[in-house]
Design a protein around this motif. Structure first.
Motif, short mmCIF file in Angstrom:
data_model
loop_
_atom_site.label_atom_id
_atom_site.label_comp_id
_atom_site.label_asym_id
_atom_site.label_seq_id
_atom_site.Cartn_x
_atom_site.Cartn_y
_atom_site.Cartn_z
N MET A 99 -1.67 1.63 -9.23
CA MET A 99 -2.74 2.06 -8.40
C MET A 99 -2.05 2.09 -7.00
O MET A 99 -2.21 2.88 -6.20
CB MET A 99 -3.89 1.77 -8.89
CG MET A 99 -5.03 2.85 -7.82
SD MET A 99 -6.62 2.11 -8.53
CE MET A 99 -6.72 2.44 -10.19
N ASN A 100 -1.84 0.65 -6.80
CA ASN A 100 -1.56 0.63 -5.33
C ASN A 100 -0.24 0.97 -4.78
O ASN A 100 -0.19 1.41 -3.65
CB ASN A 100 -1.34 -1.41 -5.09
CG ASN A 100 -2.60 -1.85 -5.04
OD1 ASN A 100 -3.65 -1.19 -4.93
ND2 ASN A 100 -2.47 -3.10 -5.16
N LYS A 101 0.84 1.00 -5.78
CA LYS A 101 1.95 1.93 -5.26
C LYS A 101 1.89 3.37 -5.01
O LYS A 101 2.40 3.73 -4.14
CB LYS A 101 2.91 1.40 -6.28
CG LYS A 101 4.49 1.96 -5.84
CD LYS A 101 5.49 1.24 -6.96
CE LYS A 101 6.89 1.78 -6.64
NZ LYS A 101 7.99 1.21 -7.46
N SER A 102 1.21 3.73 -5.78
CA SER A 102 0.71 5.20 -5.73
C SER A 102 0.00 5.52 -4.68
O SER A 102 0.46 6.65 -4.01
CB SER A 102 0.06 5.66 -7.10
OG SER A 102 -0.26 7.12 -6.91
N PHE A 103 -0.87 4.75 -4.18
CA PHE A 103 -1.91 4.96 -3.11
C PHE A 103 -0.93 4.70 -1.73
O PHE A 103 -1.10 5.50 -1.03
CB PHE A 103 -3.08 3.98 -3.11
CG PHE A 103 -3.87 4.34 -1.84
CD1 PHE A 103 -4.53 5.57 -1.93
CD2 PHE A 103 -3.91 3.55 -0.86
CE1 PHE A 103 -5.52 5.80 -0.67
CE2 PHE A 103 -4.84 3.82 0.16
CZ PHE A 103 -5.56 4.92 0.12
N LEU A 106 1.00 7.85 -0.88
CA LEU A 106 0.35 8.63 -0.29
C LEU A 106 0.12 8.31 1.23
O LEU A 106 0.11 9.41 2.02
CB LEU A 106 -1.11 9.01 -0.92
CG LEU A 106 -0.95 9.74 -2.50
CD1 LEU A 106 -2.40 9.44 -2.87
CD2 LEU A 106 -0.41 10.95 -2.41
N VAL A 107 -0.18 7.26 1.55
CA VAL A 107 -0.47 6.63 2.86
C VAL A 107 0.88 7.13 3.68
O VAL A 107 0.83 7.48 4.98
CB VAL A 107 -0.83 5.17 3.05
CG1 VAL A 107 -0.83 4.69 4.53
CG2 VAL A 107 -2.29 5.05 2.19
N GLN A 108 1.95 6.62 3.20
CA GLN A 108 3.40 7.15 3.87
C GLN A 108 3.52 8.39 4.06
O GLN A 108 4.19 8.55 5.10
CB GLN A 108 4.43 6.19 2.87
CG GLN A 108 5.85 6.08 3.82
CD GLN A 108 6.79 5.62 2.82
OE1 GLN A 108 6.76 4.90 1.74
NE2 GLN A 108 7.88 5.09 3.62
#
Length: 350
Positions: A99-103, A106-108
């Protein structure tokens, strides 16, 4: 854990990293003039800022803590995640991307948090709901079979499974006679926290915990909830209170979740509602760490005012001195803390 030297500390975590499959790095350290170490903060080599874990609530101090890179939440109003983003999230989730990596991706792609139309909690709730839809009816059946065996062994065992209109598992609560008996004697102050862990379907573990006469934590009934929204919290709070079949706790302690706060006020109108001070103070490095005086005086002054103000008048005066001395008038986090000071400042809890 206690280590005799910095070398022993680093040796331990190097063995730990080899077992878990990631690298570590020293993110922060401080030494006396004779080069002896006062504290050191270790972090994942791939991570960002490490969280400082407070080991002693009565007098916090920096301790070593490993983190795997944290994506900080941005508080916004509740919004819907677009269909295109949902598809991307589903693909990442089913591919096993955390989850952290996926989010973070998206932020990037968006060029920063401020360009996203939703925050991390919106994302987490969507994924949790997607997980429980995949869980299906077979998961609820497995729960029923397990709870039936527990009921056979102990006729005072209680469980309740919440299903949606499509027959999908949504929430679960269970408890036994020991939990009810413990609440009868030690239920005056209860903590509720959903930050422990989630299962493979993204359902948050949500335990009610008390403290007995030996200062030991005791479980007063746990639940699994598919998302952290108003409906889920209301169901769990009502279910737990009905099972205990006694008055609501005198005090209930939670983190600063706004949805949870509103539901506790509704379900437990006569209980004193508190914020967990540990949850608040662990945010200090994130919220104030960039201030030039944070490591030298600001942090120690703030902690002294929180713990050592023995009257409300002294707390109010000390807080004003802190804000003025360090030019923190525009710090939104401190403003919100002050507005809700009766929920967490020790001087208001006597």
């Amino acid at each position: 854990m206690v280590f005799k030297s910095e070398e022993e500390l680093l040796s331990y975590y190097k063995r730990y990293e080899q077992q878990c499959g990631f690298g570590i790095m020293t993110q922060m350290s401080h030494r006396f003039e004779d080069e002896s170490v006062t504290y050191v903060t270790l972090g994942c080599a791939r991570g960002g800022k490490a969280r400082n874990c407070i080991s002693n609530v009565a007098r916090p101090r920096p301790t070593s803590k490993i983190d795997v890179g944290r994506i900080f939440d941005v508080e916004r109003g509740r919004v819907e995640v677009s269909e295109s983003i949902k598809r991307a999230l589903d693909i990442n989730d089913q591919a096993g991307i955390r989850m952290n990596k996926s989010f973070a991706s998206l932020v990037q792609e968006a060029g920063g948090f401020e360009n996203l139309s939703f925050n991390k909690k919106d994302y987490r709730n969507y994924i949790n709901k997607a997980h429980h839809f995949r869980l299906g009816k077979c998961g609820a059946g497995a729960f029923r079979e397990y709870f039936a065996r527990m009921q056979y062994k102990n006729d005072r065992f209680f469980s309740l499974i919440d299903m949606d209109d499509d027959g999908q598992l949504r929430n679960v609560f269970w408890a036994d006679a020991q939990s009810r008996a413990a609440y009868k004697y030690f239920g005056d102050v209860v903590t509720f926290d959903t930050t422990y862990l989630t299962n493979r379907y993204g359902m948050s573990f949500a335990p009610f915990v008390g403290v007995n006469h030996h200062d030991q934590s005791i479980l007063l009934g746990p639940g699994l909830i598919s998302s952290e929204d108003t409906e889920m919290f209301t169901w769990l709070f009502h279910t737990w209170l009905n099972y205990m079949d006694v008055e609501a706790p005198k005090d209930i302690i939670i983190d600063q979740d706004r949805v949870m706060k509103n539901e506790i006020s509704f379900v437990f109108p006569n209980s004193q509602h508190r914020f967990c001070l540990w949850h608040i103070l662990k945010n200090l490095p994130e919220k104030l760490g960039s201030h030039g005086a944070y490591k030298t005086k600001l942090k120690s002054h703030l902690l002294n005012y929180v713990y050592d103000s023995n009257t409300i008048e002294k707390f109010e005066m000390s807080w004003e001195v802190l804000i003025t001395k360090y030019n923190l008038q525009e710090n939104a986090w401190l403003k919100s803390l002050y507005d809700e000071r009766t929920y967490w400042a020790t001087v208001f809890m006597k």
